[in-house]
Write a protein that holds these residues in place. Sequence first.
Motif, PDB file in Angstrom:
ATOM      1  N   GLU A 212      20.752  -2.260 -21.155  1.00 14.81           N
ATOM      2  CA  GLU A 212      20.854  -1.463 -22.382  1.00 14.81           C
ATOM      3  C   GLU A 212      20.846   0.030 -22.075  1.00 14.81           C
ATOM      4  O   GLU A 212      21.614   0.795 -22.665  1.00 14.81           O
ATOM      5  CB  GLU A 212      19.729  -1.835 -23.343  1.00 14.81           C
ATOM      6  CG  GLU A 212      19.912  -3.219 -23.946  1.00 14.81           C
ATOM      7  CD  GLU A 212      18.709  -3.680 -24.755  1.00 14.81           C
ATOM      8  OE1 GLU A 212      17.795  -2.866 -25.004  1.00 14.81           O
ATOM      9  OE2 GLU A 212      18.695  -4.861 -25.132  1.00 14.81           O
ATOM     10  N   LEU A 213      20.008   0.454 -21.141  1.00 10.64           N
ATOM     11  CA  LEU A 213      19.981   1.861 -20.748  1.00 10.64           C
ATOM     12  C   LEU A 213      21.305   2.287 -20.113  1.00 10.64           C
ATOM     13  O   LEU A 213      21.828   3.363 -20.419  1.00 10.64           O
ATOM     14  CB  LEU A 213      18.833   2.122 -19.769  1.00 10.64           C
ATOM     15  CG  LEU A 213      17.432   2.133 -20.364  1.00 10.64           C
ATOM     16  CD1 LEU A 213      16.393   2.289 -19.252  1.00 10.64           C
ATOM     17  CD2 LEU A 213      17.282   3.257 -21.373  1.00 10.64           C
ATOM     18  N   ALA A 214      21.832   1.451 -19.244  1.00 15.15           N
ATOM     19  CA  ALA A 214      23.109   1.770 -18.598  1.00 15.15           C
ATOM     20  C   ALA A 214      24.233   1.837 -19.624  1.00 15.15           C
ATOM     21  O   ALA A 214      25.095   2.724 -19.548  1.00 15.15           O
ATOM     22  CB  ALA A 214      23.424   0.733 -17.516  1.00 15.15           C
ATOM     23  N   ALA A 215      24.232   0.927 -20.566  1.00 17.24           N
ATOM     24  CA  ALA A 215      25.265   0.927 -21.606  1.00 17.24           C
ATOM     25  C   ALA A 215      25.159   2.188 -22.463  1.00 17.24           C
ATOM     26  O   ALA A 215      26.177   2.797 -22.811  1.00 17.24           O
ATOM     27  CB  ALA A 215      25.150  -0.326 -22.473  1.00 17.24           C
ATOM     28  N   GLN A 216      23.955   2.617 -22.772  1.00 18.56           N
ATOM     29  CA  GLN A 216      23.772   3.825 -23.569  1.00 18.56           C
ATOM     30  C   GLN A 216      24.218   5.062 -22.790  1.00 18.56           C
ATOM     31  O   GLN A 216      24.870   5.943 -23.344  1.00 18.56           O
ATOM     32  CB  GLN A 216      22.310   3.977 -24.010  1.00 18.56           C
ATOM     33  CG  GLN A 216      22.093   5.159 -24.939  1.00 18.56           C
ATOM     34  CD  GLN A 216      22.919   5.056 -26.213  1.00 18.56           C
ATOM     35  OE1 GLN A 216      22.885   4.040 -26.895  1.00 18.56           O
ATOM     36  NE2 GLN A 216      23.671   6.092 -26.531  1.00 18.56           N
ATOM     37  N   ARG A 217      23.867   5.124 -21.514  1.00 15.73           N
ATOM     38  CA  ARG A 217      24.313   6.244 -20.681  1.00 15.73           C
ATOM     39  C   ARG A 217      25.832   6.293 -20.629  1.00 15.73           C
ATOM     40  O   ARG A 217      26.441   7.366 -20.689  1.00 15.73           O
ATOM     41  CB  ARG A 217      23.740   6.128 -19.266  1.00 15.73           C
ATOM     42  CG  ARG A 217      22.295   6.541 -19.157  1.00 15.73           C
ATOM     43  CD  ARG A 217      21.845   6.773 -17.721  1.00 15.73           C
ATOM     44  NE  ARG A 217      22.374   5.832 -16.750  1.00 15.73           N
ATOM     45  CZ  ARG A 217      21.786   4.694 -16.384  1.00 15.73           C
ATOM     46  NH1 ARG A 217      20.629   4.351 -16.910  1.00 15.73           N
ATOM     47  NH2 ARG A 217      22.335   3.912 -15.481  1.00 15.73           N
ATOM     48  N   TYR A 218      26.461   5.145 -20.542  1.00 12.99           N
ATOM     49  CA  TYR A 218      27.926   5.066 -20.508  1.00 12.99           C
ATOM     50  C   TYR A 218      28.518   5.572 -21.815  1.00 12.99           C
ATOM     51  O   TYR A 218      29.458   6.373 -21.813  1.00 12.99           O
ATOM     52  CB  TYR A 218      28.349   3.618 -20.243  1.00 12.99           C
ATOM     53  CG  TYR A 218      29.838   3.438 -20.123  1.00 12.99           C
ATOM     54  CD1 TYR A 218      30.480   3.671 -18.917  1.00 12.99           C
ATOM     55  CD2 TYR A 218      30.602   3.044 -21.218  1.00 12.99           C
ATOM     56  CE1 TYR A 218      31.855   3.518 -18.803  1.00 12.99           C
ATOM     57  CE2 TYR A 218      31.967   2.894 -21.109  1.00 12.99           C
ATOM     58  CZ  TYR A 218      32.586   3.121 -19.895  1.00 12.99           C
ATOM     59  OH  TYR A 218      33.946   2.972 -19.791  1.00 12.99           O
ATOM     60  N   ARG A 219      27.974   5.140 -22.947  1.00 10.72           N
ATOM     61  CA  ARG A 219      28.471   5.604 -24.245  1.00 10.72           C
ATOM     62  C   ARG A 219      28.269   7.109 -24.402  1.00 10.72           C
ATOM     63  O   ARG A 219      29.144   7.818 -24.917  1.00 10.72           O
ATOM     64  CB  ARG A 219      27.780   4.839 -25.384  1.00 10.72           C
ATOM     65  CG  ARG A 219      28.299   3.412 -25.528  1.00 10.72           C
ATOM     66  CD  ARG A 219      27.752   2.755 -26.791  1.00 10.72           C
ATOM     67  NE  ARG A 219      26.308   2.548 -26.746  1.00 10.72           N
ATOM     68  CZ  ARG A 219      25.716   1.471 -26.248  1.00 10.72           C
ATOM     69  NH1 ARG A 219      26.431   0.482 -25.750  1.00 10.72           N
ATOM     70  NH2 ARG A 219      24.396   1.367 -26.259  1.00 10.72           N
ATOM     71  N   ASP A 220      27.124   7.612 -23.935  1.00 13.02           N
ATOM     72  CA  ASP A 220      26.865   9.054 -23.997  1.00 13.02           C
ATOM     73  C   ASP A 220      27.869   9.825 -23.130  1.00 13.02           C
ATOM     74  O   ASP A 220      28.360  10.880 -23.544  1.00 13.02           O
ATOM     75  CB  ASP A 220      25.442   9.372 -23.538  1.00 13.02           C
ATOM     76  CG  ASP A 220      24.370   8.857 -24.486  1.00 13.02           C
ATOM     77  OD1 ASP A 220      24.705   8.488 -25.642  1.00 13.02           O
ATOM     78  OD2 ASP A 220      23.196   8.815 -24.071  1.00 13.02           O
ATOM     79  N   ALA A 221      28.167   9.305 -21.957  1.00  9.88           N
ATOM     80  CA  ALA A 221      29.128   9.961 -21.065  1.00  9.88           C
ATOM     81  C   ALA A 221      30.528   9.955 -21.667  1.00  9.88           C
ATOM     82  O   ALA A 221      31.253  10.952 -21.570  1.00  9.88           O
ATOM     83  CB  ALA A 221      29.136   9.278 -19.691  1.00  9.88           C
TER      84      ALA A 221
END
Length: 69
Positions: free
Chosen positions: A7-16
């Motif tokens: 979930e953290l990685a997915a959020q970082r990806y969406r933020d990027a």
Amino acid sequence: MDTHALELAAQRYRDAEAALDAARTDLQAEAVAALRQTEERGAQAQVARITGWTREYIRKLIKQADAEV
């Protein structure tokens, strides 16, 4: 199943992705503004060198911006 890291990685990806979209929009606007400020020969080539975009892409941006005005 522990999905916290996922979930953290997915959020970082969406933020990027959002940051990239915003940066692209800013760069497009600045390129068009720079070209509108000058009649200098070779201005499109200079914008192409700085942005890494082709002159054809830059012409499309200008055409699109002119249509929006």
